[in-house]
Design an enzyme around this catalytic site. Structure first.
Site, mmCIF file in Angstrom:
data_model
loop_
_atom_site.group_PDB
_atom_site.id
_atom_site.type_symbol
_atom_site.label_atom_id
_atom_site.label_comp_id
_atom_site.label_asym_id
_atom_site.label_seq_id
_atom_site.Cartn_x
_atom_site.Cartn_y
_atom_site.Cartn_z
ATOM 1 N N ASP A 1 8.484 -27.902 11.089
ATOM 2 C CA ASP A 1 8.100 -27.335 12.367
ATOM 3 C C ASP A 1 8.887 -28.076 13.452
ATOM 4 O O ASP A 1 9.406 -29.167 13.205
ATOM 5 C CB ASP A 1 6.591 -27.517 12.557
ATOM 6 C CG ASP A 1 6.118 -27.078 13.924
ATOM 7 O OD1 ASP A 1 6.503 -25.982 14.362
ATOM 8 O OD2 ASP A 1 5.361 -27.837 14.552
ATOM 9 N N ASP B 1 8.027 -28.016 17.481
ATOM 10 C CA ASP B 1 7.209 -28.546 18.578
ATOM 11 C C ASP B 1 6.115 -29.474 18.058
ATOM 12 O O ASP B 1 5.334 -29.108 17.170
ATOM 13 C CB ASP B 1 6.586 -27.403 19.367
ATOM 14 C CG ASP B 1 7.637 -26.527 20.026
ATOM 15 O OD1 ASP B 1 8.219 -26.956 21.029
ATOM 16 O OD2 ASP B 1 7.888 -25.419 19.508
ATOM 17 N N SER C 1 10.416 -22.537 13.532
ATOM 18 C CA SER C 1 9.598 -22.828 14.700
ATOM 19 C C SER C 1 9.047 -21.572 15.352
ATOM 20 O O SER C 1 9.748 -20.559 15.477
ATOM 21 C CB SER C 1 10.439 -23.603 15.731
ATOM 22 O OG SER C 1 9.754 -23.717 16.957
ATOM 23 N N LYS D 1 7.278 -18.656 8.447
ATOM 24 C CA LYS D 1 7.551 -20.048 8.079
ATOM 25 C C LYS D 1 7.382 -20.256 6.571
ATOM 26 O O LYS D 1 8.209 -20.909 5.915
ATOM 27 C CB LYS D 1 6.622 -20.990 8.848
ATOM 28 C CG LYS D 1 6.933 -21.105 10.335
ATOM 29 C CD LYS D 1 6.018 -22.144 10.958
ATOM 30 C CE LYS D 1 6.407 -22.436 12.394
ATOM 31 N NZ LYS D 1 5.638 -23.562 12.946
ATOM 32 N N ASN E 1 -0.688 -23.097 12.633
ATOM 33 C CA ASN E 1 0.337 -22.117 12.305
ATOM 34 C C ASN E 1 1.247 -22.570 11.163
ATOM 35 O O ASN E 1 1.982 -21.767 10.594
ATOM 36 C CB ASN E 1 1.181 -21.818 13.555
ATOM 37 C CG ASN E 1 2.046 -20.600 13.400
ATOM 38 O OD1 ASN E 1 1.573 -19.547 12.970
ATOM 39 N ND2 ASN E 1 3.316 -20.722 13.740
#
Length: 326
Positions: free
Chosen positions: A124, A126, A212, A257, A283
């Site tokens: 990921d 952020d 992301s 993802k 997520n």
């Protein structure tokens, strides 16, 4: 036994070659990381400051079973010892190690991914690869920071549908000058330890990917800066030098993802057991669960519960210590 000279113990472990450390009634043996155990329970203790070694020595002295130690070396400034025991530690014993300030304590599986074999890490971005949430920073520069940050936090906790929340937040950016994107790229704060972790994995031929829910300019910046193999994110629509408040193309959501892990592993022929994923928010759960080894990094509770291990105190330099070097 009440005490153990930690200076002598750790000097022996790091600097000497003798196979056994004897202190009063306590005897500790040593092993090499590359020596695969026969049914032993294995744990790794990773720490940044040598000052914790006195507390580690106290806990080792309190063990009611024989222990073998190895000093685990990686290409960064952290320290790591591996414990091999005949019987697994109980929950209380594990908690004693895990509660030491500045210490990460992990159980190591016999089938743990191997550092010096080709592997895949999907990250990921952020709050995992970088210290910020890019959309929150863009919103601050666009003058709508508070409204967007509240939605971001609820999405990270898994309280909102990701795509719905993404579109709602991006809509707040309508008519913002596109220059804010480059401004943020120029000062993108990398997560501590990211560069060391990436460099070490790449030295062993690992494939590194960012997937992301953020935006393409920022993953593109990371890809170029760190020489990553691939980067996926959402594309903002810009017209006449202004953000339109929309995204275009396929949304990089939780399922995208997860699919990235499988797609990249297949494309690069990454063997089973060598596919890793790391993230911090809800997520990332499907990606974490589909990987062979999922890592929660300073994560929200829902992700931490889904992951195989959680890095809670130290930075990304910890990750190579989770892997075997054979």
């Amino acid at each position: 036994m009440e005490s153990l000279n930690h200076v002598s113990l750790f000097s022996w472990l790091k600097e000497e070659q003798t196979l056994t450390f004897n202190a009063q009634t306590l005897s500790i043996s040593r092993h090499l990381e590359s020596e695969l155990p026969n049914g032993a329970a294995r744990y790794r203790c990773v720490y940044a400051e040598q000052s914790v070694e006195s507390e580690l020595a106290r806990l080792l002295a309190a063990l009611s079973q024989p222990v073998s130690l190895a000093y685990i070396a990686r290409k960064n400034a952290l320290h790591c010892i591996e414990l091999r025991l005949d019987k697994p530690l109980n929950e209380t014993e594990i908690k004693q190690y895990a509660l030491i300030d500045g210490v990460e304590f992990f159980s190591i599986s016999p089938n743990q991914a191997v550092l010096n074999r080709c592997g895949l890490l999907v990250m990921d971005m952020d709050s995992t690869a970088i210290e910020i949430e890019c959309i929150d920073e863009l919103a601050v520069m666009a003058g709508v920071g508070e409204a967007v940050a509240e939605v971001t936090e609820r999405a990270m906790q898994g309280e909102l549908d990701f795509e719905e929340s993404l579109r709602a937040r991006v809509a707040q950016l309508k008519d913002a000058d596109e220059a804010i994107i480059q401004t943020l790229c120029d000062k993108l704060p990398l997560m501590p330890g990211l560069t060391d972790m990436v460099t070490e994995l790449q030295s062993y031929g690992w494939r590194l990917v960012v997937a992301s829910g953020g935006f393409t300019p920022f993953v593109g910046h990371l890809k170029q800066l760190l020489d990553l193999d691939a980067a996926y994110a959402n594309e903002l629509v810009i017209e006449g030098g202004k953000l339109t408040g929309q995204v275009t193309g396929q949304v990089v959501d939780a399922q995208f993802k997860a699919d990235t892990v499988e797609r990249c592993a297949q494309a690069w022929e990454i063997p089973k057991g060598q596919r890793l994923a790391i993230g911090d928010g809800a997520n990332d759960i499907p990606m974490i669960e589909i990987a062979d080894f999922g890592i929660a990094y300073h994560a929200k509770p829902k992700l931490e519960a889904a992951a195989d291990v959680a890095i809670k105190q130290l930075d990304l330099k910890v990750l190579p210590y989770l892997l075997q070097l054979l």
